[in-house]
Design an enzyme around this catalytic site. Structure first.
Site, PDB file in Angstrom:
ATOM      1  N   GLY A   4      58.906   9.687 -35.189  1.00  0.00           N
ATOM      2  CA  GLY A   4      57.912   8.828 -34.524  1.00  0.00           C
ATOM      3  C   GLY A   4      56.505   8.975 -35.070  1.00  0.00           C
ATOM      4  O   GLY A   4      55.536   8.689 -34.369  1.00  0.00           O
ATOM      5  N   ARG A   5      56.401   9.383 -36.311  1.00  0.00           N
ATOM      6  CA  ARG A   5      55.091   9.545 -36.974  1.00  0.00           C
ATOM      7  C   ARG A   5      54.211  10.622 -36.319  1.00  0.00           C
ATOM      8  O   ARG A   5      53.005  10.667 -36.562  1.00  0.00           O
ATOM      9  CB  ARG A   5      54.303   8.210 -37.015  1.00  0.00           C
ATOM     10  CG  ARG A   5      55.002   7.117 -37.832  1.00  0.00           C
ATOM     11  CD  ARG A   5      55.072   7.524 -39.297  1.00  0.00           C
ATOM     12  NE  ARG A   5      55.602   6.485 -40.162  1.00  0.00           N
ATOM     13  CZ  ARG A   5      56.866   6.409 -40.591  1.00  0.00           C
ATOM     14  NH1 ARG A   5      57.759   7.324 -40.214  1.00  0.00           N
ATOM     15  NH2 ARG A   5      57.244   5.464 -41.406  1.00  0.00           N
ATOM     16  N   ALA A   6      54.798  11.484 -35.492  1.00  0.00           N
ATOM     17  CA  ALA A   6      54.024  12.574 -34.865  1.00  0.00           C
ATOM     18  C   ALA A   6      54.112  13.807 -35.769  1.00  0.00           C
ATOM     19  O   ALA A   6      54.617  14.855 -35.384  1.00  0.00           O
ATOM     20  CB  ALA A   6      54.579  12.869 -33.478  1.00  0.00           C
TER      21      ALA A   6
END
Ligand SMILES: Cc1cc2nc3c(=O)[nH]c(=O)nc-3n(C[C@H](O)[C@H](O)[C@H](O)COP(=O)(O)O)c2cc1C
Length: 206
Positions: A184-186
């Site tokens: 999730g692009r975290a």
């Protein structure tokens, strides 16, 4: 959109106190993962006016706590580093979903180290390093091949020494960031900053 899920979360407590030791661990992991050029890194330099340029060079170990690479001192990058020593390096290992960014000032390696490294290289690489006027225009491939052939002949007869225009550089790092992809692009970003006597590690937002 690719999801980066290969690695467990990265925390400061997972990292070596010395970013260069940590870099060695990630390069070893990239090698084990089967990357073709696990030591390839993008080197960004800039002219005195701040106009940037970038290209790939190979990481060749460390000197005094900084990454080393070898090149032609009269090349485009060599001329930029002469007038502006500030530079940056970036590794990207897609198989590991990892990036390392390094910033600092670049210095030439001591002459004796460049000479020793030059001697350790294969004969063809020695000739090529000695003959290439790296980054200069050449009339044709044939003209280049002919100059290489003549130089090889001369080197076989007379031997070959490391030319003064070729040698190593060492980047003295002040910032080293370890980036690891997360779902999730975290992503995880852990950044070492040199505080004058020791490294401080802080987490950055993705
Ligand atoms: C995988 C790879 C590794 C390379 N390694 C080096 C290197 O270690 N030293 C070098 O001078 N050029 C290396 N090159 C070539 C550079 O990317 C570049 O073409 C050359 O250094 C000239 O750059 P310049 O005109 O900006 O000075 C490599 C290229 C690739 C694709």
């Amino acid at each position: 959109m690719a999801q980066y899920t290969r690695n467990p979360p990265l925390d400061a407590s997972d990292l070596d106190r010395d970013p260069m030791q940590q870099l060695e661990q990630w390069i070893a992991a990239a090698r084990e993962a089967g990357m073709i050029e696990p030591t390839a890194m993008t080197l960004a330099t800039a002219s005195a006016q701040g106009v940037p340029s970038a290209r790939i060079v190979l990481y060749k170990g460390q000197h005094d706590g900084g990454p080393v690479f070898y090149s032609n001192y009269q090349s485009h990058k060599g001329r930029e580093l002469q007038e502006n020593p500030h530079a940056a390096l970036v590794f990207w290992w897609d198989r590991l979903e990892r990036q390392v960014r390094i910033e600092g000032r670049v210095e030439r390696l001591p002459r004796a180290m460049s000479d020793d490294y030059f001697k350790s290289r294969p004969f063809e690489s020695q000739v090529s390093a000695a003959v290439s006027r790296q980054s200069q225009p050449v009339a044709s491939r044939d003209a280049l091949d002919e100059r290489m052939r003549a130089a090889e002949e001369r080197a076989r007869a007379e031997g070959i020494e490391c030319p003064a225009h070729w040698g190593g550089y060492c980047l003295r790092p002040t910032v080293v960031e370890f980036w690891q992809g997360r779902h999730g692009r975290a992503h995880d970003r852990l950044c070492y900053r040199w505080m004058g006597e020791d490294w401080r590690i802080e987490r950055l937002e993705p």
